[in-house]
Design a protein around this motif. Structure first.
Motif, short mmCIF file in Angstrom:
data_model
loop_
_atom_site.label_atom_id
_atom_site.label_comp_id
_atom_site.label_asym_id
_atom_site.label_seq_id
_atom_site.Cartn_x
_atom_site.Cartn_y
_atom_site.Cartn_z
N ASP A 184 37.90 33.85 43.86
CA ASP A 184 37.16 33.25 44.96
C ASP A 184 38.11 32.82 46.08
OD1 ASP A 184 34.74 33.59 43.65
OD2 ASP A 184 34.71 31.55 42.85
N GLU A 185 39.28 32.30 45.71
CA GLU A 185 40.25 31.84 46.71
C GLU A 185 40.66 32.99 47.62
OE1 GLU A 185 40.55 29.10 43.19
OE2 GLU A 185 40.45 31.26 43.44
N SER A 186 40.86 34.15 47.05
CA SER A 186 41.25 35.32 47.84
C SER A 186 40.16 35.70 48.83
CB SER A 186 41.54 36.50 46.92
OG SER A 186 41.67 37.69 47.66
N LYS A 187 38.93 35.61 48.38
CA LYS A 187 37.79 36.05 49.21
C LYS A 187 37.40 35.04 50.28
CE LYS A 187 36.10 38.80 45.37
NZ LYS A 187 35.14 38.92 44.29
N GLU A 188 37.91 33.81 50.17
CA GLU A 188 37.50 32.74 51.08
C GLU A 188 38.46 32.52 52.24
OE1 GLU A 188 36.93 29.44 48.43
OE2 GLU A 188 35.11 30.29 47.59
N VAL A 189 39.60 33.20 52.28
CA VAL A 189 40.56 32.98 53.38
C VAL A 189 40.65 34.20 54.28
CG1 VAL A 189 41.98 31.32 52.10
CG2 VAL A 189 42.55 33.75 52.01
N GLY A 190 41.07 33.94 55.51
CA GLY A 190 41.33 35.03 56.45
C GLY A 190 40.20 35.28 57.42
N ALA A 191 40.54 36.00 58.48
CA ALA A 191 39.58 36.34 59.53
C ALA A 191 38.64 37.44 59.05
CB ALA A 191 40.33 36.80 60.78
N ASP A 192 37.36 37.24 59.30
CA ASP A 192 36.33 38.21 58.92
C ASP A 192 36.54 39.51 59.69
OD1 ASP A 192 33.85 39.69 58.73
OD2 ASP A 192 32.90 37.84 58.05
N VAL A 236 56.69 42.66 50.20
CA VAL A 236 55.49 42.82 49.36
C VAL A 236 55.95 42.63 47.92
CG1 VAL A 236 53.57 44.33 48.73
CG2 VAL A 236 54.45 44.35 51.07
N ASN A 237 55.88 41.37 47.48
CA ASN A 237 56.49 41.00 46.20
C ASN A 237 55.50 40.84 45.05
OD1 ASN A 237 55.31 38.55 46.83
ND2 ASN A 237 57.22 37.40 46.96
N MET A 238 54.27 41.28 45.26
CA MET A 238 53.28 41.23 44.18
C MET A 238 53.08 42.63 43.61
SD MET A 238 50.53 38.61 45.89
CE MET A 238 49.49 38.45 44.42
N ALA A 239 53.04 42.71 42.30
CA ALA A 239 52.80 43.99 41.62
C ALA A 239 51.33 44.40 41.81
CB ALA A 239 53.11 43.86 40.14
N PRO A 240 51.03 45.69 41.75
CA PRO A 240 49.66 46.15 41.96
C PRO A 240 48.63 45.41 41.08
CG PRO A 240 51.10 48.04 41.91
CD PRO A 240 51.94 46.84 41.55
N LYS A 241 48.89 45.30 39.79
CA LYS A 241 47.94 44.63 38.89
C LYS A 241 47.79 43.16 39.27
CE LYS A 241 46.76 44.02 34.01
NZ LYS A 241 45.38 43.94 34.32
N GLU A 242 48.88 42.52 39.58
CA GLU A 242 48.86 41.11 39.98
C GLU A 242 48.02 40.93 41.26
OE1 GLU A 242 52.26 37.73 40.98
OE2 GLU A 242 52.76 39.85 41.21
N LEU A 243 48.20 41.83 42.21
CA LEU A 243 47.44 41.76 43.46
C LEU A 243 45.96 42.05 43.20
CD1 LEU A 243 47.27 41.36 46.49
CD2 LEU A 243 48.17 43.68 46.79
N GLU A 244 45.67 43.04 42.38
CA GLU A 244 44.27 43.35 42.03
C GLU A 244 43.58 42.12 41.43
OE1 GLU A 244 43.61 47.95 40.82
OE2 GLU A 244 44.76 46.75 39.41
N GLU A 245 44.25 41.47 40.50
CA GLU A 245 43.68 40.29 39.85
C GLU A 245 43.47 39.17 40.87
OE1 GLU A 245 46.32 39.54 36.56
OE2 GLU A 245 45.49 41.21 35.40
N TRP A 246 44.42 38.99 41.77
CA TRP A 246 44.30 37.98 42.81
C TRP A 246 43.09 38.27 43.71
CZ3 TRP A 246 44.61 33.45 44.74
CH2 TRP A 246 44.44 33.25 46.09
N LEU A 247 42.91 39.52 44.09
CA LEU A 247 41.84 39.89 45.00
C LEU A 247 40.45 39.65 44.41
CD1 LEU A 247 43.34 43.16 46.50
CD2 LEU A 247 43.08 40.96 47.67
N GLU A 248 40.37 39.49 43.09
CA GLU A 248 39.10 39.21 42.43
C GLU A 248 38.73 37.72 42.47
OE1 GLU A 248 36.85 41.40 41.19
OE2 GLU A 248 38.15 42.90 42.10
#
Length: 111
Positions: free
Chosen positions: A30-38, A16-28
């Motif tokens: 569109d790319e983050s929200k468009e991948v993965g199993a529902d 888990v190589n992403m810092a909390p703030k970095e991950l939070e920003e990523w999760l915001e």
């Protein structure tokens, strides 16, 4: 047999190589929200996991709950399996493969 907590902690710290703030920003994004199993409610399992990972990373090791330890083990397993599949032959940086891993707190561009 389940891994002991020291092993999970070490693997978590490595994978888990992403810092909390970095991950939070990523999760915001569109790319983050468009991948993965529902997960059944319109949000992907990975996106929900990312939100939990942020909280875990902000928790002291001695204060982690059993549920958090269990989730950490799931995260480690997911990252290992997903990385073993190998990424795309072409553009890794803008791939769903990378984006999915990032939802789980691992950016393969940092490897």
């Amino acid at each position: 047999m389940a891994k002991d907590r020291d092993t999970v902690w070490d693997e978590w710290g490595e994978l888990v190589n992403m810092a909390p703030k970095e991950l939070e920003e990523w999760l915001e994004t569109d790319e983050s929200k468009e991948v993965g199993a529902d997960s059944g409610d319109g949000e992907s399992k990975g996106h929900k996991s990312g939100e939990r990972i942020v909280k875990i990373k902000r928790t002291n090791k001695d204060d982690l709950s059993d549920d958090q330890w269990e989730h950490m083990g799931k995260v480690v397993g997911y990252i290992k399996r997903h990385k073993a599949q190998g990424g795309p032959d072409g553009d890794v940086e803008d791939s769903d493969w990378r984006y999915s891993l990032m939802n789980w707190g691992h950016d393969p561009m940092k490897d």
